[in-house]
Scaffold this motif. Structure first.
Motif, PDB file in Angstrom:
ATOM      1  N   GLN A  33       0.817  -1.215   0.000  1.00 36.71           N
ATOM      2  CA  GLN A  33       0.000   0.000   0.000  1.00 36.71           C
ATOM      3  C   GLN A  33       0.857   1.274   0.000  1.00 36.71           C
ATOM      4  OE1 GLN A  33      -2.483  -1.733  -0.909  1.00 36.71           O
ATOM      5  NE2 GLN A  33      -4.120  -1.312   0.549  1.00 36.71           N
ATOM      6  N   TYR A  66      -8.544  -8.313  -0.288  1.00 34.65           N
ATOM      7  CA  TYR A  66      -7.808  -7.700  -1.402  1.00 34.65           C
ATOM      8  C   TYR A  66      -8.152  -8.306  -2.759  1.00 34.65           C
ATOM      9  CZ  TYR A  66      -5.360  -5.872   2.586  1.00 34.65           C
ATOM     10  OH  TYR A  66      -5.092  -5.255   3.780  1.00 34.65           O
ATOM     11  N   ARG A  90      -8.563  -8.267  -8.471  1.00 35.68           N
ATOM     12  CA  ARG A  90      -8.209  -7.451  -7.307  1.00 35.68           C
ATOM     13  C   ARG A  90      -9.431  -6.685  -6.803  1.00 35.68           C
ATOM     14  NH1 ARG A  90      -3.643  -3.712  -9.231  1.00 35.68           N
ATOM     15  NH2 ARG A  90      -4.289  -2.240  -7.629  1.00 35.68           N
ATOM     16  N   GLU A  93      -9.679  -2.425  -2.338  1.00 36.23           N
ATOM     17  CA  GLU A  93      -8.823  -2.183  -1.163  1.00 36.23           C
ATOM     18  C   GLU A  93      -7.353  -2.053  -1.537  1.00 36.23           C
ATOM     19  OE1 GLU A  93      -9.203  -2.315   2.420  1.00 36.23           O
ATOM     20  OE2 GLU A  93     -11.328  -1.903   2.039  1.00 36.23           O
ATOM     21  N   LEU A  94      -6.978  -2.631  -2.677  1.00 32.41           N
ATOM     22  CA  LEU A  94      -5.556  -2.694  -3.016  1.00 32.41           C
ATOM     23  C   LEU A  94      -5.090  -1.356  -3.598  1.00 32.41           C
ATOM     24  CD1 LEU A  94      -3.482  -4.929  -2.713  1.00 32.41           C
ATOM     25  CD2 LEU A  94      -3.935  -5.598  -5.067  1.00 32.41           C
ATOM     26  N   GLY A 124      -1.048  -4.091   6.202  1.00 27.73           N
ATOM     27  CA  GLY A 124      -1.610  -4.451   4.898  1.00 27.73           C
ATOM     28  C   GLY A 124      -0.778  -5.534   4.245  1.00 27.73           C
TER      29      GLY A 124
END
Length: 211
Positions: A33, A66, A90, A93-94, A124
């Motif tokens: 992240q 994720y 994906r 959130e990613l 993360g």
């Protein structure tokens, strides 16, 4: 052990790159992240910006945050943790700066206690790639990538991984795309191809994408 996990987690949280042992080859990790750290991994490896990085998690449960999963949970647990990278859709959130050119992401849960503890110690996912210059061979000892040491915040020496005389040990994880329901495609054969395909075909009835 706890000190090493804490030191590595601290270096990652500070935006650093850390070399780590996995169940296949040595890797370099950063926080997925953290966009600046992700850029640092590309420049460290001299890597083509269009080549995606995998994310690494400590446990299967965290994968759902994720990724959009379209296979049974039991299938995930049959393959993970292990020397396999599962490619899935994906989720939002990613980090958008991680592999911005694709809607997919590869997920690793290495069958290596240090890596799992380290992933659990970070908030993360980790971004994970092999500890080598792009297009050069994978590394099974920390000395094999000593030219990268000056650019790393920390090197965790877990000893030699596998049989350093064996070419098979340098193949890295088997990368399999599970993003299309009911199908799979092998992106990289890697070191666990046969058992992975057996599980997907025989136990879960998935068919190869090409067929």
């Amino acid at each position: 052990w706890r000190e090493a996990v804490a030191a590595a987690a601290g270096a990652l949280q500070a935006g650093g790159l850390v070399a780590v042992p996995t169940d296949t080859v040595y890797g370099v990790a950063c926080l997925a992240q953290d966009s600046a750290a992700v850029r640092s991994i590309y420049s460290l490896k001299g890597r083509n910006g269009a080549k995606p990085l995998a994310i690494c998690l400590g446990d299967v449960e965290r994968l759902y945050r994720y990724c959009h999963v379209n296979v049974p949970d039991e299938l995930l647990r049959d393959l993970l943790p292990g020397p396999v990278t599962l490619v899935l859709q994906r989720s939002e959130e990613l980090n958008k700066d991680l592999n911005p050119f694709t809607s997919l992401v590869g997920v690793r849960i290495p069958n290596h206690p240090f890596m799992r503890d380290l992933a659990r110690a970070c908030s993360g996912p980790l971004a994970l790639t092999s500890a080598n210059i792009s297009s050069q061979g994978s590394t099974l000892t920390v000395l094999e990538f000593q030219d990268l040491w000056p650019q790393l915040s920390l090197v965790i020496d877990g000893g030699p991984i596998g049989d350093i005389q064996s070419p098979e040990c340098r193949l890295g994880s088997t990368v399999v795309d599970l993003s299309v329901s009911g199908k799979f495609s092998i992106i990289r054969p890697g070191c666990a191809l046969t058992p992975t395909v057996d599980i997907l075909k025989k136990k879960y009835g998935l068919v190869p994408e090409s067929s």
